[in-house]
Design a protein around this motif. Structure first.
Motif, PDB file in Angstrom:
ATOM      1  N   ARG A 157      -8.730  -1.354  -9.683  1.00  0.00           N
ATOM      2  CA  ARG A 157      -9.838  -1.822  -9.281  1.00  0.00           C
ATOM      3  C   ARG A 157     -11.168  -1.301  -9.790  1.00  0.00           C
ATOM      4  O   ARG A 157     -11.841  -2.004 -10.333  1.00  0.00           O
ATOM      5  CB  ARG A 157      -9.854  -1.840  -7.794  1.00  0.00           C
ATOM      6  N   LYS A 160       1.910   2.678  -8.426  1.00  0.00           N
ATOM      7  CA  LYS A 160       1.788   1.182  -8.333  1.00  0.00           C
ATOM      8  C   LYS A 160       2.029   0.652  -7.001  1.00  0.00           C
ATOM      9  O   LYS A 160       2.931   1.021  -6.321  1.00  0.00           O
ATOM     10  CB  LYS A 160       2.611   0.682  -9.484  1.00  0.00           C
ATOM     11  N   ASP A 209      -3.721   7.863  -3.313  1.00  0.00           N
ATOM     12  CA  ASP A 209      -3.790   8.307  -1.859  1.00  0.00           C
ATOM     13  C   ASP A 209      -3.861   9.752  -1.454  1.00  0.00           C
ATOM     14  O   ASP A 209      -3.106  10.475  -2.177  1.00  0.00           O
ATOM     15  CB  ASP A 209      -2.642   7.452  -1.147  1.00  0.00           C
ATOM     16  N   ARG A 233      -9.547  -7.166  -8.963  1.00  0.00           N
ATOM     17  CA  ARG A 233      -8.734  -7.428  -7.776  1.00  0.00           C
ATOM     18  C   ARG A 233      -7.217  -8.028  -8.612  1.00  0.00           C
ATOM     19  O   ARG A 233      -7.518  -8.986  -9.102  1.00  0.00           O
ATOM     20  CB  ARG A 233      -9.162  -8.108  -6.670  1.00  0.00           C
ATOM     21  N   GLY A 266      -8.702   2.970  -5.175  1.00  0.00           N
ATOM     22  CA  GLY A 266      -7.883   1.670  -5.703  1.00  0.00           C
ATOM     23  C   GLY A 266      -8.425   2.087  -7.614  1.00  0.00           C
ATOM     24  O   GLY A 266      -9.275   1.593  -7.880  1.00  0.00           O
ATOM     25  N   SER A 322      -7.638   5.695   0.143  1.00  0.00           N
ATOM     26  CA  SER A 322      -6.921   5.308  -0.937  1.00  0.00           C
ATOM     27  C   SER A 322      -8.063   4.918  -2.026  1.00  0.00           C
ATOM     28  O   SER A 322      -8.666   4.180  -1.632  1.00  0.00           O
ATOM     29  CB  SER A 322      -5.855   4.123  -0.658  1.00  0.00           C
ATOM     30  N   CYS A 339     -12.328   2.006  -2.771  1.00  0.00           N
ATOM     31  CA  CYS A 339     -11.721   3.492  -2.064  1.00  0.00           C
ATOM     32  C   CYS A 339     -11.975   3.263  -0.422  1.00  0.00           C
ATOM     33  O   CYS A 339     -13.077   3.069   0.201  1.00  0.00           O
ATOM     34  CB  CYS A 339     -12.382   4.527  -2.320  1.00  0.00           C
ATOM     35  N   GLN A 395      -2.785   2.772  -7.292  1.00  0.00           N
ATOM     36  CA  GLN A 395      -3.781   3.456  -5.965  1.00  0.00           C
ATOM     37  C   GLN A 395      -3.351   5.077  -6.276  1.00  0.00           C
ATOM     38  O   GLN A 395      -2.398   5.517  -6.632  1.00  0.00           O
ATOM     39  CB  GLN A 395      -3.167   2.921  -4.854  1.00  0.00           C
ATOM     40  N   ASP A 425       0.746  -1.045  -0.029  1.00  0.00           N
ATOM     41  CA  ASP A 425       0.124  -0.026   0.048  1.00  0.00           C
ATOM     42  C   ASP A 425       0.929   1.266   0.065  1.00  0.00           C
ATOM     43  O   ASP A 425       2.226   1.218  -0.068  1.00  0.00           O
ATOM     44  CB  ASP A 425      -0.922  -0.087   1.204  1.00  0.00           C
TER      45      ASP A 425
END
Length: 443
Positions: A329, A111, A130, A122, A326, A324, A302, A128, A84
């Motif tokens: 995703r 990444k 953030d 997934r 995604g 965050s 998220c 991501q 993360d």
């Protein structure tokens, strides 16, 4: 060489999908900056003792190792790819505290890697986006109310379905569990966090096995997790369960303030969902999970929350709150449902036709003039018949073909979709706004 096969969990978008991804990232970045978040990028690897010190992540971390490292060389064995962006950010804050101004607001779009089972939406490698706010020693609570509002603005600016941010407070859960008499509230939190995955019966078993709950205590935990409200009515529903604890009171008061701020700024954005716990141990206050309306079965796109002790070393302590998105995703789910499209597969707006190979330099100059005016342009790859050059533009999705004038005649430009062709000067001609850039839309 044999034909390569795709690696499961490592998405590689086609150019139109990549264009959508870049558009989404640009819009998210723009919103983050409007709220004063500064850009940051951290290294891809972190020491394993940092990656593994919080939460149940050991099965997900990819370890970094050189293929031909000598047996006695263990320099890389203690490194892993980050799973993360919060843990690397906490380390970065500790290392650079003397150079930062607090409260420090940062965004990070990178990444990350997780060794989990790939499935729809997934991945093992994904993007991501953030945001985090950290402060020295103490972090005012109002930032916990601000974070979901930023995300609401960022996601509402995108051509995607509506989102719903589910909000809870770990203090509510922990205080409730302590009020029940449970001595291991963190184990109870981890069990309840699995509610959507394994169902209430299995969670009740976990509460008994891992948190030492009695049957009646497990039932009370599940009753708390059933409480959901689009307003502050959740408070009276919790009180009706008859459990008392000072930490529970504190958590309820904070959750009320979050919901009140959301109702004022973005009515309908947030819902108090008391089953939300977040599996990572470092969360200590408000926690968030975000559902894409129509795609709820796929879980959160998220998530995040408040953490008080993640960025701490000795007497230094930098509590923070973050969330965050995604990105991979989110897009993977929408791509799978054909829920996003791009107006053309390439950025090119104009193809300059090439009458002869000898005229390539002149065509390059025309293209350069158009590019300087912000019009994406390329020159035909060959001096084929004009019909072939037009078909090349059609295959590429390029809407306009530019024809150089001959013997002093005016240049012309053709909209190959409608067949309309007009005289044009590269110094003044401009396509309609809808054609100037690729447009991202929902079908």
């Amino acid at each position: 060489m044999s034909k390569p096969t795709p690696l499961s969990g490592f998405p590689e978008w086609l150019p139109p999908q990549r264009a959508i991804e870049q558009y989404v990232v640009d819009r998210i970045r723009s919103t983050f900056e409007l709220y004063g978040f500064a850009p940051l990028e951290t290294r891809a690897v972190e020491p394993l003792d940092q990656l593994l010190r919080k939460g149940e992540t050991s099965k997900e971390v990819y370890v970094l190792r050189r293929l031909q490292a000598a047996a006695e060389d263990a320099s890389d064995e203690s490194l892993g790819l980050h799973f993360d962006l919060t843990v690397p950010f906490a380390r970065y804050v500790l290392e650079n505290a003397g150079k930062l101004t607090f409260p420090f607001r940062r965004y990070q779009i990178q990444k990350v890697w997780r060794g989990e089972r790939p499935q729809e939406g997934r991945y093992r490698e994904f993007l991501q986006a953030d945001i985090d706010i950290v402060d020295r020693d103490t972090l005012p609570f109002h930032y916990e109310a601000e974070i979901p509002l930023v995300i609401g603005d960022a996601l509402s600016a995108l051509p995607i379905p509506k989102v719903r941010i589910q909000v809870n407070n770990r203090k509510v859960c922990e205080g409730f569990y302590r009020g029940l008499g449970l001595t291991d509230p963190e184990a109870a939190l981890r069990a309840v966090d699995k509610l959507d995955k394994i169902g209430p019966d299995k969670v009740a078993e976990l509460l008994t096995e891992t948190a030492g709950a009695t049957e009646s205590q497990a039932k009370a935990c599940l009753r708390l997790a059933e409480i959901s409200a689009p307003d502050t009515s959740f408070e009276s529903a919790v009180r009706a369960l008859g459990v008392e604890h000072p930490l529970l009171d504190e958590g309820l008061a904070e959750l009320v303030l979050v919901m009140q701020a959301a109702a004022e700024h973005a009515p309908g954005l947030c819902v108090a969902e008391l089953k939300i716990a977040r599996g990572l141990d470092y969360y200590t206050g408000t926690v968030y999970e975000t559902q894409l309306v129509g795609f709820e079965r796929f879980g959160s796109i998220c998530s995040g929350g408040r953490y008080d002790n993640l960025a701490s070393a000795g007497n230094e302590r930098f509590p923070g709150v973050g969330i965050s998105i995604g990105v991979s995703r989110l897009l993977g789910l929408l791509f799978g449902a054909d829920a996003l499209s791009v107006s053309r597969p390439v950025p090119t707006c104009v193809l300059v036709a090439l009458p002869t190979d000898e005229q390539r330099a002149a065509c390059d100059r025309t293209a350069a003039v158009l590019r300087r005016r912000g019009i994406a342009t390329e020159v035909s790859p060959s001096a084929a018949k004009y019909g072939k050059q037009i078909r090349f533009a059609e295959r590429r999705g390029i809407p306009y073909v530019w024809f150089p004038g001959s013997d002093g005649a005016q240049d012309t430009v053709k909209d190959i979709r409608s067949g309309t062709q007009i005289d044009a000067d590269p110094m003044t001609w401009t396509p309609p706004a809808a054609d100037l850039r690729q447009q991202i839309t929902r079908p």
